[in-house]
Design an enzyme around this catalytic site. Structure first.
Site, PDB file in Angstrom:
ATOM      1  CD  GLU A  41     -20.122 -22.112   3.916  1.00 31.81           C
ATOM      2  OE1 GLU A  41     -20.601 -22.503   4.988  1.00 31.81           O
ATOM      3  OE2 GLU A  41     -18.883 -22.053   3.685  1.00 31.81           O
ATOM      4  CE  LYS A 112     -20.031 -25.633   6.764  1.00 29.27           C
ATOM      5  NZ  LYS A 112     -19.526 -24.233   6.795  1.00 29.27           N
ATOM      6  CB  CYS A 148     -17.383 -24.794   3.614  1.00 29.19           C
ATOM      7  SG  CYS A 148     -15.864 -23.811   3.878  1.00 29.19           S
ATOM      8  N   GLY A 293      -1.711   9.108   8.764  1.00 29.05           N
ATOM      9  CA  GLY A 293      -0.543   9.839   9.212  1.00 29.05           C
ATOM     10  C   GLY A 293       0.687   9.270   8.538  1.00 29.05           C
ATOM     11  N   GLY A 296       7.022   9.010   7.910  1.00 30.31           N
ATOM     12  CA  GLY A 296       8.362   8.776   7.413  1.00 30.31           C
ATOM     13  C   GLY A 296       8.917   7.449   7.891  1.00 30.31           C
ATOM     14  N   GLY A 297       8.088   6.678   8.625  1.00 28.34           N
ATOM     15  CA  GLY A 297       8.473   5.358   9.093  1.00 28.34           C
ATOM     16  C   GLY A 297       7.969   4.268   8.176  1.00 28.34           C
ATOM     17  CB  ILE A 298       9.040   0.744   7.871  1.00 33.58           C
ATOM     18  CG1 ILE A 298       8.975  -0.276   6.731  1.00 33.58           C
ATOM     19  CG2 ILE A 298       8.704   0.114   9.224  1.00 33.58           C
ATOM     20  CD1 ILE A 298      10.099  -1.279   6.750  1.00 33.58           C
ATOM     21  CB  SER A 300       2.978   5.605   7.930  1.00 32.98           C
ATOM     22  OG  SER A 300       4.280   6.141   7.819  1.00 32.98           O
ATOM     23  CB  THR A 400       0.037   3.236  10.197  1.00 30.81           C
ATOM     24  OG1 THR A 400       0.372   4.029  11.339  1.00 30.81           O
ATOM     25  CG2 THR A 400      -0.622   4.115   9.152  1.00 30.81           C
ATOM     26  CD  GLU A 405       4.005  -0.346  15.983  1.00 31.24           C
ATOM     27  OE1 GLU A 405       5.053   0.282  15.713  1.00 31.24           O
ATOM     28  OE2 GLU A 405       2.903  -0.108  15.454  1.00 31.24           O
ATOM     29  CE  LYS A 518      -2.240   1.106  25.529  1.00 33.68           C
ATOM     30  NZ  LYS A 518      -0.880   1.446  25.065  1.00 33.68           N
TER      31      LYS A 518
END
Length: 546
Positions: A41, A112, A148, A293, A296-298, A300, A400, A405, A518
């Site tokens: 398409e 369509k 489609c 950045g 050291g976290g999961i 990132s 990240t 979050e 945000k």
């Protein structure tokens, strides 16, 4: 009749490049002795073109490129998706169409009928619905052609709207010998074989084979996974194109083929979708290097792995920015992870700039205890550093933050939310853990360190901080998030389904709405779920419903 099903990865607006791919595919079709080459398409302009279609010069150029394709179709037939002007009556001045071409001649257009305007789709904003269908005589076959969404309602998979017409039913009286569907169907974390079921239903109704040609590749936030399909008149899958890459599949309608299974692994397909999303975002925007950045976290760790796979480890830079609250374990894990992935690594401590800012602001903070202002200040210092490196060296910053979050606003504006692309902003925290464990299983080694997987989540912005200090367990958060945002369940339904106190469900939903302002200021997010915060979900910033 032989059909070359070409699932291309077009670039939106690249009429020259997309036309070159189409012409090359026509030549490939001639070499392979097929009767017809079919494309997805809006292949000529790429899907979705959005407001580019309001520019007359864009439409004029598309007409000229169509002429090139017609001239290049000597000795072969082709079906090409494109936008064209509506020269008849109707509200909108554009049509989403398929050009039917044969041996250097334009036979006509199929428009369509059903125009989705929900989730990531906005087609009724631009296009007038098609008003007629017909049979096309191609390669000695009576060919039905739809686009489609035209095939989805018939299978009962259109949940957001009820169309007044069914293009599949409209073809019954015409008795097609094969039904072709050209498609741009986005990936989402679900069973990818759903399209087989959709085609199978149409095949049984029309008592003829069905061939669906899908788009592949990522255009901005939307990812297309390919997997073009061919089902026989019984609705059985006979051939399947590749997933997440371009492919050209020859379908011989006269050949006797045994049914084949659609085998996939959900976490592997999710990982491939995210990798393709990053790869195409960079390639199509003209970028090559990524920066993130590395805490050291999961989160990132997962983004770094995806970026290294998509762009090559030599094009990824991880930056550790420890503060006085960063644990030794997090710092050492960031170093080890970078080595595991083979990416470049920098360590830039933020203690000095943080002390300078707190000293600068001390007279204005007098009489107030340290709180979220100081926590967010650290995140914003890190954002400043990443953006400075980006400006100086031409890296694109990858955000990240995960979907959990993003949903609750558990992030800092102009801090960890800064970036050119939110890689896992549509992946819940629980799926982040699942993906990381799956990566280690796929790689058959500890790529994502067990110490990262085992460490309780923490922003490390104050002494001994844990995510659980501010949030319920992520399993609870994600059940509410998926129930409310993706499935539109009520507070009571979520509470009953997951045995979560009603007050807790309500509080989390209120946080989701309060964080809307945000999210509007965050980076674009790769969409991989039924309902993403990045594209396809619209809620007012100012509202008093909950």
């Amino acid at each position: 009749m032989k059909i070359l099903v070409v699932q291309l990865n077009p670039i939106v607006g690249d009429l020259d490049g997309n036309t070159a791919k189409i012409l090359a595919s026509l030549e490939e079709g001639r070499k392979r002795g097929v009767d017809l080459v079919m494309f997805g398409e809006l292949t000529l302009c790429g899907y979705p073109p959005e407001d580019l279609v309001y520019h007359n010069t864009f439409l004029d150029s598309m007409e000229l490129h169509l002429e090139r394709i017609i001239k290049g179709s000597k000795g072969i037939a082709a079906i090409v998706g494109l936008v064209r002007r509506n020269l008849g009556e109707g509200e909108k001045h554009l049509l989403n169409s398929a050009a039917v071409i044969n041996d250097g001649h334009l036979l006509g257009f199929q428009d369509k009928w059903l125009l989705p305007t929900y989730d990531v789709f906005e087609e009724r904003r631009y296009f007038e619905p098609g008003k007629k269908t017909q049979i096309w005589e191609i390669g000695g076959k009576r060919v039905g052609l739809i686009i489609c969404e035209d095939i989805w309602q018939h299978a009962g998979y259109v949940g957001y709207t009820q169309y007044g017409r069914d293009p599949v039913e409209a073809l019954v009286e015409h008795k097609p010998e094969v039904l072709l569907n050209i498609s741009a169907s986005p990936y989402q974390f679900q069973k990818p074989d759903i399209r087989v079921n959709v085609c199978g239903k149409a095949a049984k109704t029309l008592q003829c084979p069905v061939v669906m040609c899908c788009q592949v590749g990522a255009n901005g936030q939307i990812i297309f996974d390919g997997y073009s399909v061919y089902v026989n008149e019984k609705g059985e899958l006979c051939q399947l194109a590749k997933g997440f890459e371009e492919d050209a599949m020859v379908v011989d309608l006269e050949a006797e083929l045994c049914p084949v299974p659609f085998e996939y692994e959900t976490m592997t397909t999710l990982l491939r979708a995210l990798e393709l999303g990053v790869k195409d975002y960079f390639a199509k925007c003209g970028f090559s290097k990524a920066l993130l950045g590395l805490s050291g976290g999961i989160d990132s760790a997962l983004v770094a792995y995806i970026a290294a796979r998509a762009l090559g480890p030599e094009n990824v830079l991880g930056v550790s920015m420890p503060s006085k609250y960063t644990s030794i374990g997090s710092q050492s894990d960031a170093v080890t992870l970078a080595k595991n992935l083979g990416i470049d690594f920098l360590e830039i401590p933020i203690k000095e700039p943080f002390d300078a800012f707190t000293h600068l602001l001390e007279p204005h903070f007098q009489g107030k205890k340290p709180d979220i202002a100081e926590e967010n200040l650290q995140a914003r210092i890190r954002g400043i550093i990443l953006m400075a490196l980006s400006n100086k060296h031409g890296y694109i910053v990858l955000s990240t933050g995960n979907k959990s979050e993003v949903a609750l606003g558990y992030s800092t504006l102009y801090g960890d939310m800064c970036g050119g692309l939110g890689v896992i902003g549509d992946v819940t925290k629980t799926k982040v853990y699942d993906l990381c464990r799956h990566i280690n299983a796929l790689e058959k080694k500890e790529v994502i360190l067990n110490s990262i997987l085992d460490r309780p989540p923490s922003a490390e912005l104050r002494p001994d901080q844990m995510d659980l200090d501010s949030l319920p367990e992520y399993g609870v958060v994600d059940n509410v998030l998926e129930g409310y945002v993706e499935d539109y369940l009520s507070i009571d339904e979520i509470s009953e389904k997951h045995q979560i106190p009603r007050e807790e469900v309500l509080e989390l939903i209120q946080k989701i709405h309060l964080a809307e302002y945000k999210r509007r200021q965050g980076p674009p997010i790769l969409r991989v779920s039924k309902k993403s915060f990045g594209v396809g979900r619209r809620y007012p910033i100012v509202q008093k419903w909950l």
